[in-house]
Design a protein around this motif. Structure first.
Motif, short mmCIF file in Angstrom:
data_model
loop_
_atom_site.label_atom_id
_atom_site.label_comp_id
_atom_site.label_asym_id
_atom_site.label_seq_id
_atom_site.Cartn_x
_atom_site.Cartn_y
_atom_site.Cartn_z
N ALA A 155 0.85 -1.20 0.00
CA ALA A 155 0.00 0.00 0.00
C ALA A 155 0.89 1.25 0.00
O ALA A 155 0.61 2.23 -0.72
CB ALA A 155 -0.91 -0.01 1.23
N ALA A 156 1.96 1.23 0.79
CA ALA A 156 2.89 2.37 0.83
C ALA A 156 3.56 2.56 -0.53
O ALA A 156 3.74 3.69 -1.00
CB ALA A 156 3.94 2.17 1.93
N LEU A 157 3.90 1.45 -1.18
CA LEU A 157 4.51 1.53 -2.51
C LEU A 157 3.57 2.25 -3.48
O LEU A 157 4.01 3.11 -4.26
CB LEU A 157 4.86 0.13 -3.03
CG LEU A 157 5.31 0.04 -4.50
CD1 LEU A 157 6.57 0.86 -4.74
CD2 LEU A 157 5.52 -1.41 -4.92
N GLU A 158 2.29 1.92 -3.43
CA GLU A 158 1.31 2.58 -4.31
C GLU A 158 1.29 4.08 -4.06
O GLU A 158 1.27 4.89 -5.00
CB GLU A 158 -0.10 2.00 -4.06
CG GLU A 158 -0.32 0.61 -4.66
CD GLU A 158 0.12 0.52 -6.12
OE1 GLU A 158 -0.26 1.41 -6.91
OE2 GLU A 158 0.85 -0.43 -6.47
N GLN A 159 1.31 4.45 -2.78
CA GLN A 159 1.31 5.87 -2.41
C GLN A 159 2.56 6.58 -2.92
O GLN A 159 2.50 7.70 -3.41
CB GLN A 159 1.31 5.99 -0.88
CG GLN A 159 0.02 6.50 -0.27
CD GLN A 159 0.17 6.54 1.25
OE1 GLN A 159 0.14 5.49 1.89
NE2 GLN A 159 0.35 7.71 1.82
N VAL A 160 3.69 5.89 -2.80
CA VAL A 160 4.97 6.43 -3.25
C VAL A 160 4.93 6.67 -4.76
O VAL A 160 5.33 7.74 -5.25
CB VAL A 160 6.14 5.47 -2.88
CG1 VAL A 160 7.42 5.89 -3.56
CG2 VAL A 160 6.32 5.41 -1.36
N LEU A 161 4.42 5.67 -5.48
CA LEU A 161 4.38 5.80 -6.94
C LEU A 161 3.50 6.97 -7.36
O LEU A 161 3.89 7.77 -8.22
CB LEU A 161 3.87 4.50 -7.56
CG LEU A 161 4.87 3.34 -7.55
CD1 LEU A 161 4.22 2.06 -8.08
CD2 LEU A 161 6.10 3.68 -8.38
N SER A 162 2.33 7.11 -6.72
CA SER A 162 1.48 8.22 -7.16
C SER A 162 2.09 9.56 -6.78
O SER A 162 1.95 10.53 -7.54
CB SER A 162 0.03 8.05 -6.67
OG SER A 162 0.01 7.92 -5.29
N ALA A 163 2.83 9.62 -5.66
CA ALA A 163 3.49 10.89 -5.31
C ALA A 163 4.56 11.26 -6.34
O ALA A 163 4.64 12.41 -6.78
CB ALA A 163 4.11 10.77 -3.92
N PHE A 164 5.36 10.29 -6.74
CA PHE A 164 6.41 10.57 -7.74
C PHE A 164 5.77 11.04 -9.05
O PHE A 164 6.24 11.99 -9.68
CB PHE A 164 7.28 9.33 -7.99
CG PHE A 164 8.50 9.26 -7.09
CD1 PHE A 164 8.41 8.73 -5.81
CD2 PHE A 164 9.73 9.72 -7.53
CE1 PHE A 164 9.53 8.66 -4.98
CE2 PHE A 164 10.86 9.66 -6.71
CZ PHE A 164 10.75 9.13 -5.43
N ILE A 165 4.70 10.35 -9.46
CA ILE A 165 4.07 10.69 -10.74
C ILE A 165 3.41 12.08 -10.65
O ILE A 165 3.50 12.88 -11.59
CB ILE A 165 3.08 9.57 -11.14
CG1 ILE A 165 3.91 8.32 -11.48
CG2 ILE A 165 2.20 9.99 -12.32
CD1 ILE A 165 3.14 7.02 -11.53
#
Ligand SMILES: *Cc1c(COP(=O)(O)O)cnc(C)c1O
Length: 338
Positions: free
Chosen positions: A322-332
């Motif tokens: 779940a944290a990985l998903e959040q990280v990816l959307s923040a970078f994008i």
């Protein structure tokens, strides 16, 4: 905050805290702490070495390994990217009187051939005596690159030819074993001394292990005392170490998987990674590292500026899917904004 600055930020799990609370302890300076002794025996066996010693930090484990195997005025050969050369405040020069001969490589890894090139003039009295070689597995500044057992064996052959000791700064050696798909013993077998950190991906609050022969570890105990690293009822930390080796080690593969997913997803968005990332450490090229870190912080993500145009991201057991998903959307998101 989702903290990707390092795997040192991992916090003790519930099971680990319980193991710490229930630890049987004694005075380890007297050699009486059963938990410390159990951890040291366990670590020696895992690495296939005669003996092991717990130290407060990886920095102290490396320093002790250097001091135990080289004398004032000697030279140690290591990568220019090596942690002891870059990040340990010149301790081996200051306290050991040791000189560094560095090999300039990109991923913190050198070959047996490169090592040999540093050693040809070893007997000339112009030169400092070279007595020690230090490799790093995985490499911190090299994007978590790994040495395979075969590469280490080749380096060890050169080291033996020149009567040099070989140390492995294996802060993340269990990550290396995951990527190399081998037993960790295959990576330690050709090294005289090996250390690893309990306090990184394994998730302990503190502690490292140095392993080697009985003779080297005997010297290491005195050096640890000299450096102020003899601790008393430190079984509370050793219990965390035992718990990590038994229960957390198998989770490292998931950190590597998430790191790979992170990279694939961001590469498809046009992000540039500056080094290969075979384990859990990634370096990304950005326009302005401090500005990027600031924008990500606004999204609740912490990363480490590494150069003016480069940031570091490290995956670890406290970052779930779940944290990985959040990280990816923040970078994008910051990409779109900037
Ligand atoms: C973190 C690290 C160390 C030092 O460990 P500390 O416990 O932080 O002192 C040594 N070598 C490498 C490669 C590291 O990543």
């Amino acid at each position: 905050m989702i903290d990707l600055r390092s795997d040192t930020v991992t916090k003790p799990s519930a099971g680990m805290r319980e193991a710490m609370a229930n630890a049987v302890v004694g005075d380890d300076v007297f050699g009486d702490d059963p938990s410390v002794n159990q951890l040291q025996n366990m670590a020696a066996k895992l690495l296939g070495k005669e003996a092991a010693l717990m130290t407060p930090s990886g920095t102290m484990a490396n320093l002790i390994a250097f001091l135990a195997q080289a004398r004032h005025g000697d030279t140690v050969v290591l990568s220019k990217q090596a942690h002891p050369f870059q990040y340990e405040a010149a301790n081996f020069a200051a306290f050991g009187g040791l000189m560094a001969r560095t090999i300039d490589d990109r991923c913190g890894k050198f070959t047996a051939t490169q090592l040999r090139q540093e050693l040809v003039l070893i007997d000339d009295p112009h030169f400092s005596r070279t007595t020690l070689v230090s490799i790093e597995n995985t490499t911190n500044r090299g994007g978590g690159a790994i040495y395979t057992a075969e590469e280490i064996a080749a380096i060890a052959t050169v080291a033996q030819e020149f009567s040099l000791r070989l140390h492995c700064d294996g802060a993340r050696i269990f990550n290396a074993a995951v990527t190399a798909q081998c037993d960790v013993r295959d990576l330690s077998a050709h090294c005289d001394t090996v250390c690893f950190c309990l306090s990184k991906g394994l998730g302990c609050p503190a502690g490292s292990i140095l392993a080697g022969t009985h003779e080297t570890i005997h010297r290491a105990i005195r050096l640890r005392k000299m450096l102020g690293g003899g601790m008393r009822q430190v079984g509370v930390l050793a219990a965390a170490g035992i718990y990590a080796l038994e229960n957390h080690r198998s989770d490292l593969a998931a950190d590597h998987r998430r790191a790979a997913e992170f990279r694939t997803a961001l590469e498809s968005q046009g992000f540039e990674f500056t080094l290969p990332s075979p384990s859990n450490i990634l370096y990304l090229r950005v326009a302005d590292a401090f500005a990027t870190a600031g924008s990500l912080a606004e999204h609740g993500i912490q990363v480490l500026p590494h150069a003016l145009d480069e940031i570091r991201v490290v995956f670890h057991r406290d970052i779930d899917d779940a944290a990985l998903e959040q990280v990816l959307s923040a970078f994008i998101n910051i990409r779109k904004a900037g």
